[in-house]
Write a protein that holds these residues in place. Structure first.
Motif, PDB file in Angstrom:
ATOM      1  N   THR A 103     -16.889  -5.507 -18.464  1.00 51.50           N
ATOM      2  CA  THR A 103     -16.527  -6.011 -19.796  1.00 51.50           C
ATOM      3  C   THR A 103     -17.491  -7.084 -20.290  1.00 51.50           C
ATOM      4  O   THR A 103     -18.309  -7.596 -19.529  1.00 51.50           O
ATOM      5  CB  THR A 103     -15.114  -6.649 -19.752  1.00 51.50           C
ATOM      6  OG1 THR A 103     -15.159  -7.750 -18.836  1.00 51.50           O
ATOM      7  CG2 THR A 103     -14.065  -5.654 -19.302  1.00 51.50           C
ATOM      8  N   CYS A 104     -17.324  -7.416 -21.566  1.00 50.80           N
ATOM      9  CA  CYS A 104     -18.099  -8.520 -22.143  1.00 50.80           C
ATOM     10  C   CYS A 104     -17.414  -9.834 -21.756  1.00 50.80           C
ATOM     11  O   CYS A 104     -16.713 -10.461 -22.567  1.00 50.80           O
ATOM     12  CB  CYS A 104     -18.148  -8.389 -23.655  1.00 50.80           C
ATOM     13  SG  CYS A 104     -19.161  -7.025 -24.165  1.00 50.80           S
ATOM     14  N   GLY A 105     -17.582 -10.225 -20.517  1.00 48.60           N
ATOM     15  CA  GLY A 105     -16.995 -11.477 -20.027  1.00 48.60           C
ATOM     16  C   GLY A 105     -15.496 -11.353 -19.809  1.00 48.60           C
ATOM     17  O   GLY A 105     -14.892 -10.282 -19.995  1.00 48.60           O
ATOM     18  N   ALA A 109     -12.519  -8.924 -21.473  1.00 56.95           N
ATOM     19  CA  ALA A 109     -11.522  -8.267 -20.612  1.00 56.95           C
ATOM     20  C   ALA A 109     -10.109  -8.568 -21.116  1.00 56.95           C
ATOM     21  O   ALA A 109      -9.252  -7.671 -21.208  1.00 56.95           O
ATOM     22  CB  ALA A 109     -11.686  -8.741 -19.169  1.00 56.95           C
ATOM     23  N   LEU A 110      -9.854  -9.833 -21.474  1.00 54.22           N
ATOM     24  CA  LEU A 110      -8.515 -10.195 -21.980  1.00 54.22           C
ATOM     25  C   LEU A 110      -8.187  -9.368 -23.219  1.00 54.22           C
ATOM     26  O   LEU A 110      -7.085  -8.852 -23.371  1.00 54.22           O
ATOM     27  CB  LEU A 110      -8.472 -11.688 -22.330  1.00 54.22           C
ATOM     28  CG  LEU A 110      -8.384 -12.647 -21.140  1.00 54.22           C
ATOM     29  CD1 LEU A 110      -8.748 -14.073 -21.558  1.00 54.22           C
ATOM     30  CD2 LEU A 110      -6.988 -12.617 -20.521  1.00 54.22           C
ATOM     31  N   ASN A 111      -9.173  -9.243 -24.100  1.00 51.64           N
ATOM     32  CA  ASN A 111      -8.930  -8.505 -25.349  1.00 51.64           C
ATOM     33  C   ASN A 111      -8.666  -7.029 -25.118  1.00 51.64           C
ATOM     34  O   ASN A 111      -7.791  -6.445 -25.757  1.00 51.64           O
ATOM     35  CB  ASN A 111     -10.077  -8.735 -26.327  1.00 51.64           C
ATOM     36  CG  ASN A 111      -9.850  -9.989 -27.142  1.00 51.64           C
ATOM     37  OD1 ASN A 111      -9.175  -9.949 -28.163  1.00 51.64           O
ATOM     38  ND2 ASN A 111     -10.361 -11.112 -26.667  1.00 51.64           N
ATOM     39  N   ILE A 112      -9.394  -6.408 -24.178  1.00 54.27           N
ATOM     40  CA  ILE A 112      -9.122  -4.972 -23.981  1.00 54.27           C
ATOM     41  C   ILE A 112      -7.786  -4.774 -23.250  1.00 54.27           C
ATOM     42  O   ILE A 112      -7.082  -3.802 -23.498  1.00 54.27           O
ATOM     43  CB  ILE A 112     -10.275  -4.213 -23.275  1.00 54.27           C
ATOM     44  CG1 ILE A 112     -10.502  -4.685 -21.843  1.00 54.27           C
ATOM     45  CG2 ILE A 112     -11.559  -4.273 -24.099  1.00 54.27           C
ATOM     46  CD1 ILE A 112     -11.408  -3.753 -21.042  1.00 54.27           C
ATOM     47  N   TYR A 134      -5.451 -17.496 -25.232  1.00 58.73           N
ATOM     48  CA  TYR A 134      -4.511 -16.399 -24.962  1.00 58.73           C
ATOM     49  C   TYR A 134      -3.685 -16.078 -26.213  1.00 58.73           C
ATOM     50  O   TYR A 134      -3.355 -14.922 -26.464  1.00 58.73           O
ATOM     51  CB  TYR A 134      -3.533 -16.779 -23.842  1.00 58.73           C
ATOM     52  CG  TYR A 134      -4.145 -16.972 -22.474  1.00 58.73           C
ATOM     53  CD1 TYR A 134      -5.268 -16.246 -22.072  1.00 58.73           C
ATOM     54  CD2 TYR A 134      -3.584 -17.880 -21.568  1.00 58.73           C
ATOM     55  CE1 TYR A 134      -5.812 -16.423 -20.810  1.00 58.73           C
ATOM     56  CE2 TYR A 134      -4.134 -18.057 -20.296  1.00 58.73           C
ATOM     57  CZ  TYR A 134      -5.245 -17.335 -19.928  1.00 58.73           C
ATOM     58  OH  TYR A 134      -5.792 -17.505 -18.683  1.00 58.73           O
ATOM     59  N   ILE A 135      -3.343 -17.126 -26.963  1.00 63.10           N
ATOM     60  CA  ILE A 135      -2.436 -16.920 -28.105  1.00 63.10           C
ATOM     61  C   ILE A 135      -3.104 -16.085 -29.204  1.00 63.10           C
ATOM     62  O   ILE A 135      -2.604 -15.004 -29.536  1.00 63.10           O
ATOM     63  CB  ILE A 135      -1.878 -18.273 -28.617  1.00 63.10           C
ATOM     64  CG1 ILE A 135      -1.119 -18.954 -27.478  1.00 63.10           C
ATOM     65  CG2 ILE A 135      -0.997 -18.077 -29.846  1.00 63.10           C
ATOM     66  CD1 ILE A 135      -0.681 -20.376 -27.753  1.00 63.10           C
ATOM     67  N   PRO A 136      -4.255 -16.514 -29.756  1.00 63.91           N
ATOM     68  CA  PRO A 136      -4.866 -15.652 -30.776  1.00 63.91           C
ATOM     69  C   PRO A 136      -5.295 -14.298 -30.229  1.00 63.91           C
ATOM     70  O   PRO A 136      -5.249 -13.304 -30.954  1.00 63.91           O
ATOM     71  CB  PRO A 136      -6.070 -16.453 -31.274  1.00 63.91           C
ATOM     72  CG  PRO A 136      -6.308 -17.514 -30.271  1.00 63.91           C
ATOM     73  CD  PRO A 136      -4.993 -17.784 -29.603  1.00 63.91           C
ATOM     74  N   TYR A 137      -5.696 -14.258 -28.951  1.00 69.33           N
ATOM     75  CA  TYR A 137      -6.130 -12.964 -28.400  1.00 69.33           C
ATOM     76  C   TYR A 137      -4.975 -11.954 -28.427  1.00 69.33           C
ATOM     77  O   TYR A 137      -5.151 -10.825 -28.873  1.00 69.33           O
ATOM     78  CB  TYR A 137      -6.634 -13.119 -26.964  1.00 69.33           C
ATOM     79  CG  TYR A 137      -8.005 -13.737 -26.789  1.00 69.33           C
ATOM     80  CD1 TYR A 137      -8.807 -14.066 -27.878  1.00 69.33           C
ATOM     81  CD2 TYR A 137      -8.495 -14.000 -25.516  1.00 69.33           C
ATOM     82  CE1 TYR A 137     -10.060 -14.639 -27.696  1.00 69.33           C
ATOM     83  CE2 TYR A 137      -9.760 -14.571 -25.328  1.00 69.33           C
ATOM     84  CZ  TYR A 137     -10.535 -14.890 -26.417  1.00 69.33           C
ATOM     85  OH  TYR A 137     -11.771 -15.454 -26.227  1.00 69.33           O
ATOM     86  N   VAL A 138      -3.793 -12.355 -27.945  1.00 71.37           N
ATOM     87  CA  VAL A 138      -2.703 -11.360 -27.914  1.00 71.37           C
ATOM     88  C   VAL A 138      -2.211 -11.078 -29.338  1.00 71.37           C
ATOM     89  O   VAL A 138      -1.825  -9.951 -29.668  1.00 71.37           O
ATOM     90  CB  VAL A 138      -1.571 -11.776 -26.930  1.00 71.37           C
ATOM     91  CG1 VAL A 138      -0.702 -12.880 -27.493  1.00 71.37           C
ATOM     92  CG2 VAL A 138      -0.724 -10.559 -26.560  1.00 71.37           C
ATOM     93  N   GLU A 139      -2.293 -12.092 -30.196  1.00 73.20           N
ATOM     94  CA  GLU A 139      -1.884 -11.877 -31.600  1.00 73.20           C
ATOM     95  C   GLU A 139      -2.863 -10.949 -32.323  1.00 73.20           C
ATOM     96  O   GLU A 139      -2.504 -10.332 -33.316  1.00 73.20           O
ATOM     97  CB  GLU A 139      -1.779 -13.228 -32.326  1.00 73.20           C
ATOM     98  CG  GLU A 139      -0.555 -14.010 -31.872  1.00 73.20           C
ATOM     99  CD  GLU A 139      -0.443 -15.390 -32.517  1.00 73.20           C
ATOM    100  OE1 GLU A 139      -1.370 -15.784 -33.255  1.00 73.20           O
ATOM    101  OE2 GLU A 139       0.575 -16.056 -32.271  1.00 73.20           O
ATOM    102  N   ASN A 140      -4.091 -10.849 -31.821  1.00 72.99           N
ATOM    103  CA  ASN A 140      -5.038  -9.881 -32.402  1.00 72.99           C
ATOM    104  C   ASN A 140      -4.425  -8.482 -32.437  1.00 72.99           C
ATOM    105  O   ASN A 140      -4.774  -7.668 -33.276  1.00 72.99           O
ATOM    106  CB  ASN A 140      -6.311  -9.784 -31.548  1.00 72.99           C
ATOM    107  CG  ASN A 140      -7.261 -10.945 -31.780  1.00 72.99           C
ATOM    108  OD1 ASN A 140      -7.150 -11.642 -32.773  1.00 72.99           O
ATOM    109  ND2 ASN A 140      -8.208 -11.136 -30.863  1.00 72.99           N
ATOM    110  N   ALA A 210       1.512  -8.154 -14.424  1.00 76.69           N
ATOM    111  CA  ALA A 210       0.949  -9.488 -14.177  1.00 76.69           C
ATOM    112  C   ALA A 210      -0.517  -9.400 -14.571  1.00 76.69           C
ATOM    113  O   ALA A 210      -1.244  -8.521 -14.094  1.00 76.69           O
ATOM    114  CB  ALA A 210       1.074  -9.866 -12.713  1.00 76.69           C
ATOM    115  N   ILE A 211      -0.931 -10.279 -15.456  1.00 73.72           N
ATOM    116  CA  ILE A 211      -2.342 -10.314 -15.870  1.00 73.72           C
ATOM    117  C   ILE A 211      -2.924 -11.577 -15.241  1.00 73.72           C
ATOM    118  O   ILE A 211      -2.490 -12.690 -15.543  1.00 73.72           O
ATOM    119  CB  ILE A 211      -2.442 -10.321 -17.408  1.00 73.72           C
ATOM    120  CG1 ILE A 211      -1.759  -9.057 -17.956  1.00 73.72           C
ATOM    121  CG2 ILE A 211      -3.906 -10.408 -17.855  1.00 73.72           C
ATOM    122  CD1 ILE A 211      -1.454  -9.086 -19.435  1.00 73.72           C
ATOM    123  N   SER A 212      -3.817 -11.352 -14.290  1.00 71.37           N
ATOM    124  CA  SER A 212      -4.292 -12.472 -13.486  1.00 71.37           C
ATOM    125  C   SER A 212      -5.700 -12.871 -13.943  1.00 71.37           C
ATOM    126  O   SER A 212      -6.664 -12.145 -13.683  1.00 71.37           O
ATOM    127  CB  SER A 212      -4.277 -12.055 -12.010  1.00 71.37           C
ATOM    128  OG  SER A 212      -4.728 -13.099 -11.208  1.00 71.37           O
TER     129      SER A 212
END
Ligand code: PLP
Length: 393
Positions: A103-105, A109-112, A134-140, A210-212
């Motif tokens: 991934t791109c960092g 990875a969090l975004n995908i 984490y907040i804006p990423y999941v809200e994306n 679980a997202i580690s």
């Protein structure tokens, strides 16, 4: 308004860290680079190891067709095999490249992961203090981030987690070593966390992933190893990057990995690959994949970071600050001598010391100090820390 409401809200709500970089720049221009002590950064200042530069040169000169072309969206086979081998060695679990996506960092990875897993309204649970993105990423992806308040000593409050999980909970994110506390979660904590996820998943007949976030996994001090969620819970997806390991945060290389026994693992794998493509990343750059693959066991500057941690911790505690001692990572959470952490951070700025208020990480009353900085910055800041503390004594 020309721009989206969500972006507008995000831009006004937070981004102290982005402002800190601007503040630091402005102060450096005014007072000189060596007079300003920027301890807000999460950008390791140690240069990449010589092996990195050597491999980069070698690869650029390699007479090989196609080395700058697109590759499979999961990343090069060789990289995925290398990561699977490392995970196998480290966890004893039978990983294969069919569970690894380059991934791109860690941010990519969090975004995908979020795009691949979340339906609108589904919940991600995070523990305060937390990495605020984490907040804006999941809200994306129209997911909802529920933040469980900080537990005793800033470790996850598992009773509060149990109470927060609902039938809409899709994932729980953990980050060890943690940004901003530097705490490493023990085996016992991970086991208990896994038990909660199993219990609540059974109650609601759902799979809770679980997202580690293992961005700082290799930065564990005092000869200790960082326990991994993979060893306690099969429905785990981990992510990390090479930013800290190789001091290459600007190069955007990382990976996500899915436990081989994860429920729906094959589908999740496909979804993550699709997300990698459709988010516009397409791939982690070919050049970086080729270089990191040639550096599987390059040791990072662990001893340097441990020395910096020891110095900063010793000095601040000696002055009378109350500090959460980091067991890993790049950051230290310090109790603000006054309730208003933003006001204290402003006072530090008057001494040309840039830090980040704990409220940015949902740890009000604290502030974060980074020690992935030059020794001169740490040493130079000490007089200002002492002076600022004296104002409030
Ligand atoms: C906890 C955590 N996760 C993810 C990231 C993103 O890492 P990268 O820039 O390597 O993608 C960071 C960066 O500071 C972080 O602190």
């Amino acid at each position: 308004m020309p721009i989206a409401d969500k972006i507008k809200r995000e831009m006004t709500a937070s981004t102290y860290t982005a402002r800190a970089a601007e503040d630091s720049q402005a102060l450096q221009e005014k007072y000189g680079r060596d007079k300003v002590f920027d301890l807000s950064v999460s950008n390791p200042v140690i240069e990449p190891p010589p092996e990195f530069v050597k491999e980069l040169r070698t690869f650029v000169d390699l007479p090989q067709d196609g080395k700058h072309r697109y590759m499979e969206n999961a990343g090069y086979t060789g990289n995925r095999m290398m990561v699977a081998e490392q995970l196998k060695r480290d966890t004893g679990i039978n990983f294969s490249m069919a569970e690894v996506i380059i991934t791109c960092g860690a941010a990519g990875a969090l975004n995908i992961i979020f795009k691949g897993l979340f339906n609108p309204g589904e919940e991600l649970i995070a523990f305060a203090p937390l990495y605020p993105e984490y907040i804006p990423y999941v809200e994306n992806y129209f997911g909802v981030c529920k933040v469980v308040p900080a537990g005793k000593d800033f470790l996850p409050d598992l009773k509060a987690l149990e109470a927060a999980i609902t039938s809409r909970t899709k994932g729980v994110i953990i980050n060890s070593p943690n940004n901003p506390t530097g705490l490493v979660y023990s085996e016992a904590t991970l086991k208990e966390l896994a038990a909660v996820l199993v219990r609540k998943g059974t109650e609601f007949k759902t799979t809770i992933y679980a997202i580690s976030d293992e961005t700082y996994f290799k930065v564990a001090f005092d000869g200790k190893k960082c326990p991994r969620m993979f060893n306690y819970y099969p429905n785990t997806i981990s992510l990390t990057s090479y930013s800290g390991e190789l001091s290459t945060s600007g190069e955007r290389a990382g990976y996500a990995a899915i436990h081989p026994d994860c429920e729906g693992g094959k589908e999740v794998f496909g979804a993550l690959i699709h997300a990698n493509r459709t988010l516009g990343f397409i791939n982690c750059p070919a050049l970086m994949q080729n270089v990191v693959r040639r550096l599987p066991d390059t040791s990072m500057y662990l001893n340097d970071y441990q020395r910096k941690r020891n110095y900063l911790f010793g000095k601040l505690v000696g002055m009378g600050y109350k500090v959460v001692k980091p067991a890993g990572g790049f950051f230290m959470l310090v109790k603000s001598p006054i309730e208003d952490d933003k006001a204290f951070v402003s006072e530090l700025k008057n001494q040309l010391i840039i830090t980040v208020p704990g409220s940015e990480f949902q740890a009000p009353g604290y502030f974060r100090v980074s020690y992935c900085v030059e020794d001169q910055a740490l040493e130079g800041a000490m007089a200002g820390f002492q002076k600022t503390l004296a104002i409030f004594k």
